[in-house]
Write a protein that holds these residues in place. Structure first.
Motif, mmCIF file in Angstrom:
data_model
loop_
_atom_site.group_PDB
_atom_site.id
_atom_site.type_symbol
_atom_site.label_atom_id
_atom_site.label_comp_id
_atom_site.label_asym_id
_atom_site.label_seq_id
_atom_site.Cartn_x
_atom_site.Cartn_y
_atom_site.Cartn_z
ATOM 1 N N GLN A 77 0.826 -1.203 0.000
ATOM 2 C CA GLN A 77 0.000 0.000 0.000
ATOM 3 C C GLN A 77 0.865 1.260 0.000
ATOM 4 N N GLY A 78 1.956 1.251 0.750
ATOM 5 C CA GLY A 78 2.857 2.403 0.784
ATOM 6 C C GLY A 78 3.529 2.649 -0.550
ATOM 7 N N ILE A 79 3.978 1.588 -1.206
ATOM 8 C CA ILE A 79 4.608 1.718 -2.526
ATOM 9 C C ILE A 79 3.590 2.220 -3.545
ATOM 10 N N GLU A 80 2.362 1.693 -3.485
ATOM 11 C CA GLU A 80 1.313 2.128 -4.406
ATOM 12 C C GLU A 80 1.001 3.612 -4.211
ATOM 13 N N ASN A 81 0.848 4.062 -2.975
ATOM 14 C CA ASN A 81 0.563 5.473 -2.700
ATOM 15 C C ASN A 81 1.681 6.368 -3.216
ATOM 16 N N MET A 82 2.921 5.992 -2.938
ATOM 17 C CA MET A 82 4.064 6.781 -3.366
ATOM 18 C C MET A 82 4.131 6.859 -4.898
ATOM 19 N N THR A 83 3.872 5.755 -5.561
ATOM 20 C CA THR A 83 3.914 5.714 -7.026
ATOM 21 C C THR A 83 2.827 6.594 -7.634
ATOM 22 N N LEU A 84 1.597 6.450 -7.159
ATOM 23 C CA LEU A 84 0.482 7.207 -7.729
ATOM 24 C C LEU A 84 0.604 8.703 -7.463
ATOM 25 N N GLN A 85 1.021 9.069 -6.252
ATOM 26 C CA GLN A 85 1.156 10.489 -5.933
ATOM 27 C C GLN A 85 2.323 11.124 -6.682
ATOM 28 N N GLY A 86 3.415 10.382 -6.838
ATOM 29 C CA GLY A 86 4.555 10.897 -7.607
ATOM 30 C C GLY A 86 4.212 11.072 -9.080
#
Length: 147
Positions: A77-86
């Motif tokens: 979930q953390g990797i997904e959030n970071m990827t989408l927000q970036g």
């Protein structure tokens, strides 16, 4: 009167005439300009890649809920959030929220009574004349599951 050249003078004469000859030969190989070469036009891509085009949870972190390591779902979930927000920041789009909530799908009876619905992974609130996208408390637009 005899003209006697020293060895040094002969070498200079050979070097100078050699340079002149090579310069003349080089000048003869230069061609006239005939115009620029036409390059094939390649149009730019229409839109940049959007990971959330089909779903707002593209990494499908739900598959790790029953993983033997308890932190795997949170890590995903953390990797997904970071990827989408970036990705949103780089492309100048509004960023999605890091939280995901459960909402009923649009058109269902619970969505009509609740006043909120999930449409394509995005939370919407019912207005008198339509629907409005919901902002998350922590910032960004609210992501959801269920629709």
């Amino acid at each position: 009167m005899e003209c006697v050249l020293s060895a040094r003078a002969v070498v200079r004469w050979i070097v100078i005439t050699g340079m002149l000859c090579s310069t003349a030969a080089h000048a003869q190989t230069v061609r006239a300009a005939v115009g620029t070469q036409q390059r094939q036009y390649i149009p730019p891509p229409r839109q940049p890649h959007n990971s959330m085009a089909r779903d707002t949870t593209p990494f499908n972190c739900e598959q790790y809920r029953h993983h033997p390591h308890p932190g795997m779902a949170g890590y995903c979930q953390g990797i997904e959030n970071m990827t989408l927000q970036g990705e949103a920041r780089r492309q100048g789009r509004p960023a999605p929220s890091s939280s995901i909530i459960e909402l009923p799908p649009l058109g269902s009876e619970p969505a009509k009574t609740l006043g909120y619905a999930c449409v394509g992974g995005q939370a919407f609130k019912r207005l008198s004349n339509g629907w409005e996208q919901v902002s998350a408390a922590a910032g960004g637009w609210q992501r959801c599951r269920g629709g």
